[in-house]
Enzyme design. Structure first.
Site, PDB file in Angstrom:
ATOM      1  N   ASP A 100      41.310  -1.997 -27.282  1.00  0.00           N
ATOM      2  CA  ASP A 100      42.572  -1.888 -28.007  1.00  0.00           C
ATOM      3  C   ASP A 100      42.539  -2.705 -29.300  1.00  0.00           C
ATOM      4  OD1 ASP A 100      45.952  -3.104 -27.326  1.00  0.00           O
ATOM      5  OD2 ASP A 100      45.181  -1.684 -28.807  1.00  0.00           O
TER       6      ASP A 100
ATOM      7  N   SER B 145      47.845   3.417 -46.904  1.00  0.00           N
ATOM      8  CA  SER B 145      47.417   4.745 -47.366  1.00  0.00           C
ATOM      9  C   SER B 145      48.250   5.097 -48.599  1.00  0.00           C
ATOM     10  CB  SER B 145      47.671   5.777 -46.253  1.00  0.00           C
ATOM     11  OG  SER B 145      47.583   7.101 -46.778  1.00  0.00           O
TER      12      SER B 145
HETATM   13  C1  LIG Z   1      52.387  -3.297 -32.902  1.00  0.00           C
HETATM   14  C2  LIG Z   1      52.056  -2.794 -31.533  1.00  0.00           C
HETATM   15  C3  LIG Z   1      51.040  -1.657 -31.638  1.00  0.00           C
HETATM   16  C4  LIG Z   1      50.671  -1.165 -30.263  1.00  0.00           C
HETATM   17  N1  LIG Z   1      50.146  -2.259 -29.484  1.00  0.00           N
HETATM   18  C5  LIG Z   1      48.852  -2.298 -29.052  1.00  0.00           C
HETATM   19  N2  LIG Z   1      48.022  -1.331 -29.412  1.00  0.00           N
HETATM   20  N3  LIG Z   1      48.477  -3.263 -28.256  1.00  0.00           N
HETATM   21  C6  LIG Z   1      51.047  -3.388 -29.307  1.00  0.00           C
HETATM   22  C7  LIG Z   1      51.466  -3.924 -30.675  1.00  0.00           C
HETATM   23  C1  LIG Z   2      48.243  -0.789 -25.881  1.00  0.00           C
HETATM   24  C2  LIG Z   2      48.538  -0.602 -24.430  1.00  0.00           C
HETATM   25  C3  LIG Z   2      49.938  -0.063 -24.260  1.00  0.00           C
HETATM   26  C4  LIG Z   2      50.263  -0.030 -22.790  1.00  0.00           C
HETATM   27  N1  LIG Z   2      49.251   0.657 -22.005  1.00  0.00           N
HETATM   28  C5  LIG Z   2      49.645   1.347 -20.883  1.00  0.00           C
HETATM   29  N2  LIG Z   2      50.930   1.454 -20.651  1.00  0.00           N
HETATM   30  N3  LIG Z   2      48.710   1.868 -20.080  1.00  0.00           N
HETATM   31  C6  LIG Z   2      47.841   0.525 -22.310  1.00  0.00           C
HETATM   32  C7  LIG Z   2      47.570   0.351 -23.785  1.00  0.00           C
END
Ligand SMILES: CC1CCN(C(=N)N)CC1
Ligand SMILES: CC1CCN(C(=N)N)CC1
Length: 330
Positions: A35, A199
């Site tokens: 992530d 962008s």
């Molecule tokens: C700003 C948010 C973007 C989505 N997130 C993430 N991919 N962990 C949480 C923070």
């Molecule tokens: C960035 C994360 C958002 C929450 N996620 C989830 N609910 N499985 C995983 C990724």
């Protein structure tokens, strides 16, 4: 100096991409969500209540001869979709592909929200954001990438996510076989801990590019492409029968005909999201209406170039040059 590669598999509808890692001695194999929008490496663990585990693999620090508890440290994280998790911290050996970090902070969950409990194939998250937003208290910890980047041939990693097919994350090198033409580079603002860029504009279908700055983050952990309301409205206005469906919580439109492409600028280049990738998933069993892969970023404060955007391209996350590179997939 080293380089590494690991395959990542798309879940149904490419909702998330899961990648194998191993932790501890002897190695314990888990499959986690890489992530770039967060910076904690946390995993399901033997410290959780049994009711919160439904099929996931768990990390057992007591079964690792190299685990060492980081006394007094805790972590707690909440994600954009409201899901959350928390726990305590161990240092242990973590391996991704052929790359090993001997004293990686491994955040063992004691609690996870239902979204994670119900996500049976996902054993945790591996943050590839900047370590400045790691949630460990009292002392924030480094990400796997931050710990290994100085041992790599180059301080960068690449994401080559695919539509319904295995992709790959590479560390320390740009694979010339993975893209064609030139990579478009754009500066990264890491001040908020994300891979954030601006962008210069966008276009709907074959229209001319509109000058409209869109600032957002390259985020492998978010499924969709979340853009400013005005841009989303301009896009769906071009689709017969598209409408905002409050039940579904977003724009829905007839699955056929294929909607127009969505094009966004990256510096002097462009990235095209093909219309057939904008039809994210059918909302009904009759497969008549599709939920859009492009939705509004309202309430977040910036746009999110999630998997719908990333899987169109070969993307370079360059911490050395503090820049993102977008290349056309080979
Ligand atoms: C700003 C948010 C973007 C989505 N997130 C993430 N991919 N962990 C949480 C923070
Ligand atoms: C960035 C994360 C958002 C929450 N996620 C989830 N609910 N499985 C995983 C990724």
């Amino acid at each position: 100096r080293q380089t590494g590669t690991v395959e990542t598999d798309a879940e149904k509808h490419d909702v998330e991409y899961l990648t194998p890692i191993s932790i501890g001695t002897p190695p314990q194999n888990l499959i986690v969500d890489f992530d770039t929008g967060s910076s904690d490496l946390w995993v399901f663990s033997t410290e959780m209540a049994a009711k919160d585990i439904k099929g996931q693999a768990v990390y057992d620090p007591n079964n690792s001869s190299t685990s060492e508890k980081l006394q007094g440290s805790t972590w707690q994280i909440t994600y954009g979709d409201g899901s959350s998790s928390s726990g305590d911290v161990y240092l242990d050996t973590v391996t991704i592909g052929n790359l090993t970090v001997p004293n990686q902070a491994v955040e063992a969950a004691t609690k996870v929200s239902d979204e994670f409990t119900d996500d049976a194939n996902n054993d945790g998250l591996l943050g590839l954001g900047f370590s400045s937003i790691n949630t460990v208290q009292p002392t924030p910890q480094n990400t796997f990438f931050d710990n290994i980047k100085n041992n790599l041939d180059a301080p960068l990693f690449t994401a080559d996510l695919k539509h319904g097919a295995p992709g790959s994350y590479n560390f320390g090198y740009i694979d010339p076989a993975a893209y064609v033409g030139n990579i478009s580079w754009t500066p990264v603002d890491s001040s908020q801990g994300f891979w954030s860029f601006t962008s210069p504009g966008y276009a709907v279908g074959t229209e001319a590019m509109r000058n409209h700055s869109i600032s957002g983050i390259a985020d492998t952990g978010t499924t969709l492409l979340l853009l400013p309301k005005s841009v989303v409205k301009a896009y769906y206005e071009e689709i017969q029968g598209a409408q905002y469906d409050s039940n579904q919580g977003g724009y829905v439109f007839p699955c056929s005909p294929t909607p127009p492409d969505f094009v966004f600028g990256v510096s002097d280049g462009i990235v095209t999201v093909p219309g057939d990738m904008v039809s994210y998933a059918p909302v009904d069993s009759a497969n008549q209406d599709c939920f859009g892969g492009i939705q509004s970023d309202t309430g977040i404060g910036f746009s999110i170039f999630g998997d719908v955007a990333l899987k169109t391209s070969f993307v370079v996350f360059d911490a050395g040059g503090l820049q993102l590179g977008w290349g056309a997939k080979n």
